[in-house]
Design a protein around this motif. Structure first.
Motif, mmCIF file in Angstrom:
data_model
loop_
_atom_site.group_PDB
_atom_site.id
_atom_site.type_symbol
_atom_site.label_atom_id
_atom_site.label_comp_id
_atom_site.label_asym_id
_atom_site.label_seq_id
_atom_site.Cartn_x
_atom_site.Cartn_y
_atom_site.Cartn_z
ATOM 1 N N GLN A 166 0.856 -1.186 0.000
ATOM 2 C CA GLN A 166 0.000 0.000 0.000
ATOM 3 C C GLN A 166 0.888 1.230 0.000
ATOM 4 O OE1 GLN A 166 -2.585 -0.712 3.404
ATOM 5 N NE2 GLN A 166 -4.209 -1.364 2.005
ATOM 6 N N ALA A 224 1.363 5.614 -0.072
ATOM 7 C CA ALA A 224 0.761 6.886 0.314
ATOM 8 C C ALA A 224 1.741 8.013 0.023
ATOM 9 C CB ALA A 224 0.386 6.874 1.789
ATOM 10 N N GLU A 225 1.362 8.882 -0.913
ATOM 11 C CA GLU A 225 2.185 10.035 -1.255
ATOM 12 C C GLU A 225 1.863 11.217 -0.347
ATOM 13 O OE1 GLU A 225 0.617 8.129 -5.134
ATOM 14 O OE2 GLU A 225 -0.164 8.794 -3.196
ATOM 15 N N SER A 226 2.824 12.109 -0.234
ATOM 16 C CA SER A 226 2.626 13.365 0.487
ATOM 17 C C SER A 226 3.587 14.397 -0.092
ATOM 18 C CB SER A 226 2.854 13.178 1.993
ATOM 19 O OG SER A 226 4.175 12.737 2.244
ATOM 20 N N CYS A 237 6.932 8.996 -0.668
ATOM 21 C CA CYS A 237 5.896 7.972 -0.832
ATOM 22 C C CYS A 237 6.231 6.866 0.160
ATOM 23 C CB CYS A 237 5.878 7.444 -2.257
ATOM 24 S SG CYS A 237 4.789 6.022 -2.503
ATOM 25 N N GLY A 253 -0.605 4.719 -5.384
ATOM 26 C CA GLY A 253 -1.067 5.576 -4.310
ATOM 27 C C GLY A 253 -2.242 6.421 -4.766
ATOM 28 N N GLN A 254 -2.763 7.235 -3.853
ATOM 29 C CA GLN A 254 -3.918 8.074 -4.148
ATOM 30 C C GLN A 254 -3.530 9.365 -4.869
ATOM 31 O OE1 GLN A 254 -7.246 7.263 -3.559
ATOM 32 N NE2 GLN A 254 -6.237 5.290 -3.290
ATOM 33 N N THR A 290 -0.831 13.047 -5.019
ATOM 34 C CA THR A 290 -0.679 14.318 -4.314
ATOM 35 C C THR A 290 -0.591 15.431 -5.345
ATOM 36 O OG1 THR A 290 0.614 15.495 -2.625
ATOM 37 C CG2 THR A 290 1.865 14.125 -4.163
#
Length: 124
Positions: free
Chosen positions: A3, A5-7, A22, A115-116, A118
């Motif tokens: 899984q 997750a970017e930021s 990420c 990822g979703q 950013t």
């Protein structure tokens, strides 16, 4: 299973810099290549950069060469995209993705986890 997750996205002026981390969960992170893609409004998904599982090889979109750097820290299960000298045409949603193998690839079909995203906005 991985899984992602970017930021790190945001609004920056042209010529500025951003660093996109990420974070990955899952045991397989160190065995797979990783990539960054982006989608600008009204445009298709576009390959930006990729890195092999051990960080030994990288690949870049021609228009970002010399400005963007992809790196990874397998101990932290993270991949990064350092973006310098940003241009308004770099405005897009940026996604990190996990490859089906250890290699670098620019083809979306070679990535199985995403990822979703950013948002990065570069003002002129």
């Amino acid at each position: 299973q991985v899984q992602l997750a970017e930021s790190g996205g945001g609004l920056v002026q042209a010529g500025g810099s951003l660093r996109l981390p990420c974070a990955a969960s899952g045991r397989t992170f160190s065995s797979v290549g990783m990539g960054w893609f982006r989608r600008a409004p009204g445009k298709e998904h576009e390959f930006v950069a990729a890195i092999t599982n051990n960080g030994g090889q990288t690949s870049y979109l021609d228009s970002v060469k010399g400005r963007f750097t992809i790196s990874r820290d397998n101990a932290k299960n993270s991949v990064y995209l350092q973006m310098n000298s940003l241009k308004p045409e770099d405005t897009a949603v940026y996604y990190c993705a996990a490859s089906r193998g250890s290699w670098v690839s620019s083809g979306q079909d070679n990535y199985w986890a995403w990822g979703q995203g950013t948002q990065v906005t570069v003002s002129s």
